[in-house]
Write an enzyme that holds these catalytic residues in place. Structure first.
Site, PDB file in Angstrom:
ATOM      1  N   ASP A 205       8.985 -33.438  21.559  1.00  0.00           N
ATOM      2  CA  ASP A 205      10.411 -33.628  21.832  1.00  0.00           C
ATOM      3  C   ASP A 205      10.517 -34.670  22.952  1.00  0.00           C
ATOM      4  O   ASP A 205       9.523 -35.314  23.323  1.00  0.00           O
ATOM      5  CB  ASP A 205      11.098 -32.294  22.157  1.00  0.00           C
ATOM      6  CG  ASP A 205      10.772 -31.749  23.547  1.00  0.00           C
ATOM      7  OD1 ASP A 205       9.899 -32.320  24.234  1.00  0.00           O
ATOM      8  OD2 ASP A 205      11.387 -30.736  23.946  1.00  0.00           O
TER       9      ASP A 205
ATOM     10  N   CYS B 289       5.932 -30.801  24.515  1.00  0.00           N
ATOM     11  CA  CYS B 289       7.320 -30.695  24.962  1.00  0.00           C
ATOM     12  C   CYS B 289       7.271 -30.630  26.486  1.00  0.00           C
ATOM     13  O   CYS B 289       6.241 -30.958  27.083  1.00  0.00           O
ATOM     14  CB  CYS B 289       8.060 -29.526  24.301  1.00  0.00           C
ATOM     15  SG  CYS B 289       7.490 -27.873  24.739  1.00  0.00           S
TER      16      CYS B 289
ATOM     17  N   HIS C 190     -15.726 -14.194  16.366  1.00  0.00           N
ATOM     18  CA  HIS C 190     -14.465 -14.929  16.518  1.00  0.00           C
ATOM     19  C   HIS C 190     -13.894 -15.333  15.157  1.00  0.00           C
ATOM     20  O   HIS C 190     -12.685 -15.448  14.993  1.00  0.00           O
ATOM     21  CB  HIS C 190     -14.680 -16.159  17.401  1.00  0.00           C
ATOM     22  CG  HIS C 190     -15.212 -15.807  18.747  1.00  0.00           C
ATOM     23  ND1 HIS C 190     -14.507 -15.033  19.646  1.00  0.00           N
ATOM     24  CD2 HIS C 190     -16.400 -16.085  19.343  1.00  0.00           C
ATOM     25  CE1 HIS C 190     -15.223 -14.866  20.738  1.00  0.00           C
ATOM     26  NE2 HIS C 190     -16.380 -15.486  20.579  1.00  0.00           N
TER      27      HIS C 190
HETATM   28  C1  RB5 Z   1      13.654 -29.427  26.819  1.00  0.00           C
HETATM   29  O1  RB5 Z   1      14.511 -29.579  27.870  1.00  0.00           O
HETATM   30  C2  RB5 Z   1      12.650 -28.321  27.110  1.00  0.00           C
HETATM   31  O2  RB5 Z   1      13.264 -27.089  27.040  1.00  0.00           O
HETATM   32  C3  RB5 Z   1      11.487 -28.415  26.136  1.00  0.00           C
HETATM   33  O3  RB5 Z   1      10.887 -29.662  26.257  1.00  0.00           O
HETATM   34  C4  RB5 Z   1      10.369 -27.407  26.295  1.00  0.00           C
HETATM   35  O4  RB5 Z   1       9.886 -27.375  27.604  1.00  0.00           O
HETATM   36  C5  RB5 Z   1      10.613 -26.077  25.733  1.00  0.00           C
HETATM   37  O5  RB5 Z   1       9.741 -25.188  25.732  1.00  0.00           O
END
Ligand code: RB5
Length: 143
Positions: free
Chosen positions: A8, A65, A133
């Site tokens: 993201d 993210c 595992h």
């Molecule tokens: C986005 O602001 C943020 O929430 C996302 O990048 C992530 O950290 C979510 O887990």
């Protein structure tokens, strides 16, 4: 070997750094987005990358993210995916040795790039130990 990557906006900058590193190491990298710092929803990108791996179009996947948490949760909802969120080299080694993680998640706002590269290399260069595992990863794959 093909590695699919996705992020993201919170993981976008780190994804670009890791992409360059993977390419330098000789991997073919498939980038499933996002393509800018503009706000997007991490579940879309975690799912896209996980489906690329689960569908056999990529050998491994990496997702990014802000923290790595949300996008790893998304990836792990796809059957056959074992995505490890790692914040240390030790975790990266263990997520391959014990979990045979076919995806790695990193936090663009929580892990500095130098450490992120070390974590990536540890995950790529460590072998699955199998044995007891394997029984456990088979159980995960049945879920
Ligand atoms: C986005 O602001 C943020 O929430 C996302 O990048 C992530 O950290 C979510 O887990």
């Amino acid at each position: 070997m093909i590695i699919a990557v996705a992020s993201d906006h919170g993981g976008f900058a780190l994804k670009n750094i890791i992409k360059e590193h993977l390419t330098e190491r000789g991997y073919k990298v498939v980038d499933l987005g996002t393509d800018s710092q503009e706000s997007v929803d991490y579940p879309v990108y975690g799912k896209a990358c996980a489906e690329e791996v689960a569908g056999g179009r990529a050998d491994l996947g990496m997702v990014f993210c802000g923290t790595g948490i949300g996008i790893s949760i998304a990836a792990n909802k796809v059957k056959g995916i074992r995505c490890g969120l790692c914040t240390s080299v030790e975790m990266a080694e263990l997520t391959k040795k014990h979990n045979n993680a076919n995806m790695l998640a990193l936090g663009g706002r929580t892990t500095d790039p130098e450490l992120a590269i070390k974590i990536t290399d540890a995950w790529l260069d460590t072998e699955f130990e199998g044995g007891r595992h394997k029984r456990r990863t088979d159980m995960l794959d049945e879920m």
